[in-house]
Scaffold this motif. Structure first.
Motif, PDB file in Angstrom:
ATOM      1  N   PHE A 221      -7.055  15.081   0.519  1.00  0.00           N
ATOM      2  CA  PHE A 221      -6.470  13.977   1.262  1.00  0.00           C
ATOM      3  C   PHE A 221      -7.183  13.754   2.581  1.00  0.00           C
ATOM      4  O   PHE A 221      -7.320  12.616   3.035  1.00  0.00           O
TER       5      PHE A 221
ATOM      6  N   LEU B  60       0.591  15.754  -7.631  1.00  0.00           N
ATOM      7  CA  LEU B  60      -0.818  15.548  -7.322  1.00  0.00           C
ATOM      8  C   LEU B  60      -1.676  16.561  -8.064  1.00  0.00           C
ATOM      9  O   LEU B  60      -2.757  16.260  -8.546  1.00  0.00           O
TER      10      LEU B  60
ATOM     11  N   LYS C  17      -1.645   5.223   4.379  1.00  0.00           N
ATOM     12  CA  LYS C  17      -1.999   6.176   3.322  1.00  0.00           C
ATOM     13  C   LYS C  17      -1.839   7.615   3.814  1.00  0.00           C
ATOM     14  O   LYS C  17      -1.333   8.480   3.100  1.00  0.00           O
TER      15      LYS C  17
ATOM     16  N   ASN D 206       2.557   1.705  -3.383  1.00  0.00           N
ATOM     17  CA  ASN D 206       1.584   2.079  -4.403  1.00  0.00           C
ATOM     18  C   ASN D 206       1.284   3.574  -4.376  1.00  0.00           C
ATOM     19  O   ASN D 206       1.023   4.180  -5.425  1.00  0.00           O
ATOM     20  N   HIS D 207       1.353   4.170  -3.190  1.00  0.00           N
ATOM     21  CA  HIS D 207       1.060   5.600  -3.077  1.00  0.00           C
ATOM     22  C   HIS D 207       2.324   6.464  -3.122  1.00  0.00           C
ATOM     23  O   HIS D 207       2.296   7.561  -3.675  1.00  0.00           O
ATOM     24  N   ALA D 208       3.413   5.982  -2.546  1.00  0.00           N
ATOM     25  CA  ALA D 208       4.634   6.793  -2.484  1.00  0.00           C
ATOM     26  C   ALA D 208       5.545   6.583  -3.691  1.00  0.00           C
ATOM     27  O   ALA D 208       6.341   7.455  -4.024  1.00  0.00           O
ATOM     28  N   ARG D 209       5.430   5.413  -4.319  1.00  0.00           N
ATOM     29  CA  ARG D 209       6.290   5.067  -5.456  1.00  0.00           C
ATOM     30  C   ARG D 209       7.765   5.128  -5.096  1.00  0.00           C
ATOM     31  O   ARG D 209       8.618   5.467  -5.916  1.00  0.00           O
TER      32      ARG D 209
ATOM     33  N   GLU E  46     -10.145  11.641   1.911  1.00  0.00           N
ATOM     34  CA  GLU E  46      -9.757  10.242   1.737  1.00  0.00           C
ATOM     35  C   GLU E  46      -9.437   9.605   3.087  1.00  0.00           C
ATOM     36  O   GLU E  46      -9.750   8.435   3.328  1.00  0.00           O
TER      37      GLU E  46
ATOM     38  N   ILE F 283       0.837  -1.198   0.000  1.00  0.00           N
ATOM     39  CA  ILE F 283       0.000   0.000   0.000  1.00  0.00           C
ATOM     40  C   ILE F 283       0.874   1.252   0.000  1.00  0.00           C
ATOM     41  O   ILE F 283       0.636   2.202  -0.752  1.00  0.00           O
TER      42      ILE F 283
ATOM     43  N   VAL G 227       1.778   8.608   4.088  1.00  0.00           N
ATOM     44  CA  VAL G 227       2.355   8.884   2.763  1.00  0.00           C
ATOM     45  C   VAL G 227       2.093  10.339   2.397  1.00  0.00           C
ATOM     46  O   VAL G 227       2.978  11.034   1.883  1.00  0.00           O
ATOM     47  N   PHE G 228       0.878  10.803   2.658  1.00  0.00           N
ATOM     48  CA  PHE G 228       0.562  12.195   2.352  1.00  0.00           C
ATOM     49  C   PHE G 228       1.463  13.139   3.132  1.00  0.00           C
ATOM     50  O   PHE G 228       1.962  14.138   2.601  1.00  0.00           O
TER      51      PHE G 228
END
Length: 207
Positions: A128, A103, A87, A47-50, A131, A44, A90-91
């Motif tokens: 964010f 973004l 998640k 997938n968000h931070a790459r 979310e 997870i 990550v933000f």
């Protein structure tokens, strides 16, 4: 009971049992949670931070926070709580690294009719935060979550929700109050959001 047998036994415990043991300072329960969710949370995070290193650091911090705050948190769905925490972290990482431009580009690509200037930092934070709230809602107890969703997303009245779920209006009001109290408490831990208070009032005003 040998250490090996005891450790294997923890692998058969439900998440709810592990969380209960965690509150009792059971380190083996924490170790089981760590190994049970590390790979899923890392996926997870990546997938968000790459970025694998960033994802690993975030997952490590989230799990450490779970242990450090074990006496303060009410967790009904461990998997949902952990995923949401990753998640959200990550933000925060993206914010620190000033990657909001990426973004912004993703957002404006699907909103070409609106000027780029309208998507400032606060709007991105609000996106964010929404979310994050959605993730918190997913972690509420099932009936409490359903009542909240019917109120927020479907805009049903207390009476309509009671009839739909075959509950008394008083029970519906109790679930709504619990949902609001839980969300306000959890959101209150993230005071760096400039729109947090406003968002709570608008997003949760139906309650």
């Amino acid at each position: 009971m040998s250490q090996t047998t005891r450790t294997a036994l923890y692998g058969d415990f439900s998440d709810e049992r592990l969380v209960a043991l965690l509150r009792d300072n059971d380190e083996e329960a924490f170790v089981e949670i760590y190994h049970r969710y590390w790979d899923k949370l890392l996926a997870i995070g990546y997938n968000h931070a790459r970025n694998k290193e960033v994802a690993e650091e975030i997952v490590q911090d989230v799990l450490l926070s779970l242990w450090n705050r074990r006496h303060d948190m009410e967790i009904d769905r461990l998997a949902a709580w952990l995923a949401t925490a990753v998640k959200f972290s990550v933000f925060k990482s993206i914010s620190r690294e000033n990657r909001r431009k990426d973004l912004l580009q993703d957002h404006t690509a699907t909103n070409t009719d609106l000027p780029v200037a309208t998507f400032d930092e606060e709007l991105i934070q609000a996106k964010f935060l929404k979310e994050y709230v959605d993730g918190l809602v997913a972690g509420l107890p099932e009936q409490c979550r359903l009542v909240f969703v019917y109120s927020r997303d479907h805009q049903l009245s207390t009476r309509e929700i009671a009839e739909t779920l075959n509950l008394s209006p008083k029970t519906v009001e109790s679930h709504l109050t619990k949902a609001l109290k839980t969300l306000r408490h959890l959101l209150g831990n993230y005071r760096f959001f400039t729109l947090a208070s406003l968002f709570i009032n608008i997003f949760l005003k139906k309650i």
